[in-house]
Structures are given as structure tokens and as C-alpha cells.
Scaffold this motif. Structure first.
Motif, PDB file in Angstrom:
ATOM      1  N   ARG A   8      13.258  25.240  54.954  1.00 56.10           N
ATOM      2  CA  ARG A   8      13.133  26.844  54.482  1.00 56.10           C
ATOM      3  C   ARG A   8      13.520  26.456  52.776  1.00 56.10           C
ATOM      4  NH1 ARG A   8      11.831  31.358  56.203  1.00 56.10           N
ATOM      5  NH2 ARG A   8      11.533  31.352  58.578  1.00 56.10           N
ATOM      6  N   GLU A  12      11.591  26.856  49.348  1.00 52.42           N
ATOM      7  CA  GLU A  12      11.929  28.062  48.418  1.00 52.42           C
ATOM      8  C   GLU A  12      12.168  27.335  47.224  1.00 52.42           C
ATOM      9  OE1 GLU A  12      13.573  30.746  51.881  1.00 52.42           O
ATOM     10  OE2 GLU A  12      15.077  30.039  50.456  1.00 52.42           O
ATOM     11  N   THR A  13      12.536  26.001  47.005  1.00 49.46           N
ATOM     12  CA  THR A  13      13.076  25.449  45.634  1.00 49.46           C
ATOM     13  C   THR A  13      12.023  24.502  44.959  1.00 49.46           C
ATOM     14  OG1 THR A  13      14.140  23.847  46.856  1.00 49.46           O
ATOM     15  CG2 THR A  13      15.599  25.761  46.201  1.00 49.46           C
ATOM     16  N   ARG A  91       0.907  29.670  44.083  1.00 53.60           N
ATOM     17  CA  ARG A  91       2.559  30.206  44.429  1.00 53.60           C
ATOM     18  C   ARG A  91       3.484  29.237  43.612  1.00 53.60           C
ATOM     19  NH1 ARG A  91       4.356  33.575  49.418  1.00 53.60           N
ATOM     20  NH2 ARG A  91       2.586  34.616  49.720  1.00 53.60           N
ATOM     21  N   SER A 240       4.110  31.136  53.578  1.00 45.53           N
ATOM     22  CA  SER A 240       4.824  32.633  53.385  1.00 45.53           C
ATOM     23  C   SER A 240       6.304  32.217  53.237  1.00 45.53           C
ATOM     24  CB  SER A 240       4.892  33.650  54.460  1.00 45.53           C
ATOM     25  OG  SER A 240       5.533  32.811  55.544  1.00 45.53           O
ATOM     26  N   CYS A 241       6.752  31.158  53.260  1.00 45.54           N
ATOM     27  CA  CYS A 241       8.084  30.841  52.776  1.00 45.54           C
ATOM     28  C   CYS A 241       8.154  30.551  51.237  1.00 45.54           C
ATOM     29  CB  CYS A 241       8.803  29.552  53.602  1.00 45.54           C
ATOM     30  SG  CYS A 241       8.698  30.020  55.331  1.00 45.54           S
ATOM     31  N   PHE A 242       7.172  30.446  50.656  1.00 48.95           N
ATOM     32  CA  PHE A 242       7.342  29.959  49.107  1.00 48.95           C
ATOM     33  C   PHE A 242       7.309  31.107  48.488  1.00 48.95           C
ATOM     34  CE2 PHE A 242       6.136  25.434  48.767  1.00 48.95           C
ATOM     35  CZ  PHE A 242       5.859  24.986  50.205  1.00 48.95           C
ATOM     36  N   SER A 243       8.326  31.316  47.738  1.00 46.85           N
ATOM     37  CA  SER A 243       8.361  32.537  46.583  1.00 46.85           C
ATOM     38  C   SER A 243       7.546  32.171  45.615  1.00 46.85           C
ATOM     39  CB  SER A 243       9.814  32.688  46.238  1.00 46.85           C
ATOM     40  OG  SER A 243      10.478  31.399  45.872  1.00 46.85           O
ATOM     41  N   HIS A 244       6.687  33.383  45.061  1.00 44.42           N
ATOM     42  CA  HIS A 244       6.100  33.321  43.741  1.00 44.42           C
ATOM     43  C   HIS A 244       6.818  32.533  42.701  1.00 44.42           C
ATOM     44  CE1 HIS A 244       2.016  34.553  44.739  1.00 44.42           C
ATOM     45  NE2 HIS A 244       2.486  35.582  45.498  1.00 44.42           N
ATOM     46  N   GLN A 245       6.164  31.648  42.242  1.00 46.18           N
ATOM     47  CA  GLN A 245       6.869  30.984  40.795  1.00 46.18           C
ATOM     48  C   GLN A 245       6.814  31.573  39.552  1.00 46.18           C
ATOM     49  OE1 GLN A 245       6.839  26.850  41.436  1.00 46.18           O
ATOM     50  NE2 GLN A 245       8.165  26.944  43.197  1.00 46.18           N
ATOM     51  N   GLU A 246       7.621  31.982  38.687  1.00 40.79           N
ATOM     52  CA  GLU A 246       7.079  32.897  37.662  1.00 40.79           C
ATOM     53  C   GLU A 246       5.833  32.205  36.776  1.00 40.79           C
ATOM     54  OE1 GLU A 246      10.066  31.528  37.749  1.00 40.79           O
ATOM     55  OE2 GLU A 246       9.674  29.735  36.116  1.00 40.79           O
ATOM     56  N   THR A 249       1.975  33.860  39.312  1.00 33.49           N
ATOM     57  CA  THR A 249       1.562  35.091  40.164  1.00 33.49           C
ATOM     58  C   THR A 249       0.145  35.482  39.748  1.00 33.49           C
ATOM     59  OG1 THR A 249       2.762  36.317  38.702  1.00 33.49           O
ATOM     60  CG2 THR A 249       3.607  36.192  40.878  1.00 33.49           C
TER      61      THR A 249
END
Ligand code: BV8
Ligand code: ZN
Length: 250
Positions: A8, A12-13, A91, A240-246, A249
Motif C-alpha cells: 500500500r 501511494e508513493t 493517476r 484504487s490505492c494510488f492517489s491522484h498525483q498533482e 488528474t
């Protein structure tokens, strides 16, 4: 499927992701894989079909086999695994999809930053003058067509055993494996080289290597995580565990 905390955190990173796919990602669309119980190599011998000498020996047989595969591919659609990789591309900042598949399903699903290591069954070219053949209504053909410019034999634009991979494609794939911090190896038996060297290239430079496969492979003991299951089920959960990176989007 529950993912480990380590995985995870890595998802995320991750800043730069390289993905290698094989026939397994298209299996849930109904495209037969090569090895395994229902595999193409169970019915057909690769030596007879997927190499240049076989084509010269019997161009119509080889052409018929590709026409059968192309027709089958026209009847199927990309699946949730293909679409999850399109979402993943949105993402993460740096993303390269490297595929061994020639079935065009990643492109049809909407993947953009991609490398086709073994060519594409929708393209054909003349073995004598190299002319790309687009306009042929290939599905109606049962014999290997001839080039309209020089009369040479027309072959599928795929890489056969014993043939070099397209230089630019493989060097792009190697670059991506060398610079990624996360490498996903999806639906491949990891036995065909040089494509199968890519996860090791990534591993050796410190990337976190994740394998997604229905069964264990030669890579399973080396990968940091080996997720057993269907790509079409695991990938949407993983993405779904990947956050959108600035800046990425949609
Ligand atoms: C090369 C394209 C340099 C056409 C393919 C002797 C002489 C010459 C070369 C060699 C030699 N000995 C070894 C070699 C190298 C050879 C090689 O690696 N052979 C292996 C088999 C030992 N490689 C080559 O020849 C390459 N060129 O080396 O050139 C050279 C030149 C001259 C002389 C020496 C060297 C060219 C390789 C490309 C060959 N072309 N196909 C076509 O598609 O018709 S290979 C074929 O295998 C496909 O492209 C496929 O992509 C590739 C790999 O197979 P996979 O995609 O992994 O599919 P597979 O069925 O094996 O596995 C599916 C996996 O999915 C399974 O693990 C299964 O569990 C999993 N799965 C199933 N369902 C799911 C799933 N996973 C998740 N979810 C699911 N739902
Ligand atoms: Zn020609």
C-alpha cells in the motif's frame, strides 16, 4: 483482496510506474493464452507457426492462423484489467505500459504511453519491400496476400521466435524498467526473452516488483510481492490505492 502495508505504501508513493503485460491480461476477454491448459501452444506448435521459416515454408497456413486469431480478437473487448491500467496511467506522473501482446486490446481500452514489444496483429507488411499493408480486407483472406507494389509475400507485423524485437521499442521498455520505482508484471509466464528480463532489470535497480498472476511463475520467488488471482479482479482494487498525483488528474 487485502494488500500488505508495504505494498500500500509503495502504491501511494510511486512516482514512476512501469507495467509489463502478457497474454494473461487478455484471458478474461476470451483471448487464449499461449501456455497452460487451454493455451494456443496446446493446439498449435509454435515452431510451425510463430517463426519466419515456418512462414516461408507454408505462408498460407501461418497466415490462416493469424487470420483466425485476428478474427477472434475482433469479437472480444478489453476487460476490467485493461481499463484499470488506463486509469492508472491517469493517476501517476510517469507511466509506461510495455506489452508482449499483439492483440491491440490495451490500445482499444485507451492506453496511451505504451510499447508493443512483439508487434501488433492488426498491422502487416511486405517481406520484400517492407511496404506497410493497411487497406487489405484481411479478414476475408485465407491465403497469404501479395504486395501490390512488388508482389512480395505479406506477413503479420509481429515478432516471431528467433527475430529481434523492434530496437526502439525494447530500448524504451528497458529505460522505463531502469528508471521506475514500481514495476507491475501482469499475466505473463515470464519465460520469453528478452521481455522476461525487464522485471529483473527493475528489481536490480531497486524498484519494488509486484507480480499479478493466476499461478506462480519463475518470477514469483524474486518479486517483492506476488498477488495470486485474476488480473481483471486484482487490478481495479490495486489502482484504487494510488492517489491522484498533482498535474495528473484527468
Ligand atoms: C530473440 C509474437 C534475439 C507472435 C511471440 C533459440 C533461438 C532463437 C531465440 C531463442 C532460442 N532460445 C531462446 C530464445 C529466445 C526466445 C525465447 O525466449 N524463447 C523461450 C520460449 C525460451 N526469444 C526470441 O526468440 C525473441 N527474439 O531472442 O531475438 C535472437 C535472434 C536470433 C537468435 C537468437 C536470439 C522473440 C520472442 C517473441 C516471440 N513472439 N509472439 C504471436 O503472438 O503470434 S512469443 C509469445 O510468448 C507471445 O508474444 C507472448 O506474449 C509471449 C509470452 O507469453 P505470455 O504472454 O507470458 O503468455 P503465456 O501463455 O506464456 O502466459 C500467460 C500467463 O498468464 C500465465 O502465467 C497464466 O498463469 C497467466 N494468466 C492466465 N489468465 C490470467 C493470468 N494472469 C492473470 N489474470 C488472468 N486472468
Ligand atoms: Zn512489396
Amino acid at each position: 483482496m487485502t494488500f500488505s502495508d508495504t505494498l500500500r505504501a509503495r502504491l501511494e508513493t510511486a512516482q514512476s510506474v512501469c507495467v509489463l503485460t502478457g497474454a494473461g491480461i487478455s484471458a478474461e476477454s476470451g483471448v487464449p493464452t499461449f501456455r497452460g491448459e487451454e493455451g494456443l501452444w496446446k493446439k498449435f506448435r509454435p515452431e510451425e507457426l510463430a517463426n519466419f521459416h515456418a512462414f516461408i515454408r507454408n505462408p498460407d497456413l501461418v497466415w490462416e492462423w493469424y487470420a483466425y486469431r485476428r478474427k477472434l480478437i475482433h469479437e472480444v473487448k478489453p476487460n476490467a484489467g485493461h481499463y484499470a491500467l488506463v486509469e492508472l496511467e491517469r493517476r501517476v506522473k510517469e507511466f509506461t505500459l510495455v506489452t508482449q501482446n499483439v492483440d491491440n486490446l490495451h490500445r482499444r481500452a485507451g492506453s496511451k504511453s505504451m510499447v508493443e514489444l512483439h508487434g501488433n496483429i492488426e498491422r502487416s507488411y511486405c517481406i520484400d519491400c517492407g511496404a506497410i499493408v493497411e487497406e487489405l480486407d484481411i479478414d476475408s483472406l485465407t491465403k497469404a496476400p501479395r504486395c501490390v507494389h512488388c508482389g512480395g509475400l505479406v506477413r503479420p507485423d509481429v515478432v516471431w521466435f528467433g527475430e529481434m524485437l523492434p530496437r526502439e521499442a525494447f530500448s524504451r521498455a528497458e529505460q522505463a524498467a531502469r528508471h521506475c520505482d514500481l514495476f507491475l508484471c501482469i499475466g505473463t509466464s515470464a519465460v520469453v526473452y528478452p521481455a522476461a528480463s525487464l522485471p529483473y532489470t527493475a528489481f536490480d535497480q531497486g524498484a519494488f516488483v509486484v507480480e499479478i498472476n493466476r499461478e506462480r511463475t519463475e518470477l514469483s520467488t524474486r518479486a517483492h510481492e506476488s498477488l495470486l488471482g485474476a488480473a481483471g479482479e486484482i487490478l481495479p482494487q490495486l489502482v484504487s490505492c494510488f492517489s491522484h498525483q498533482e498535474g495528473n488528474t484527468p
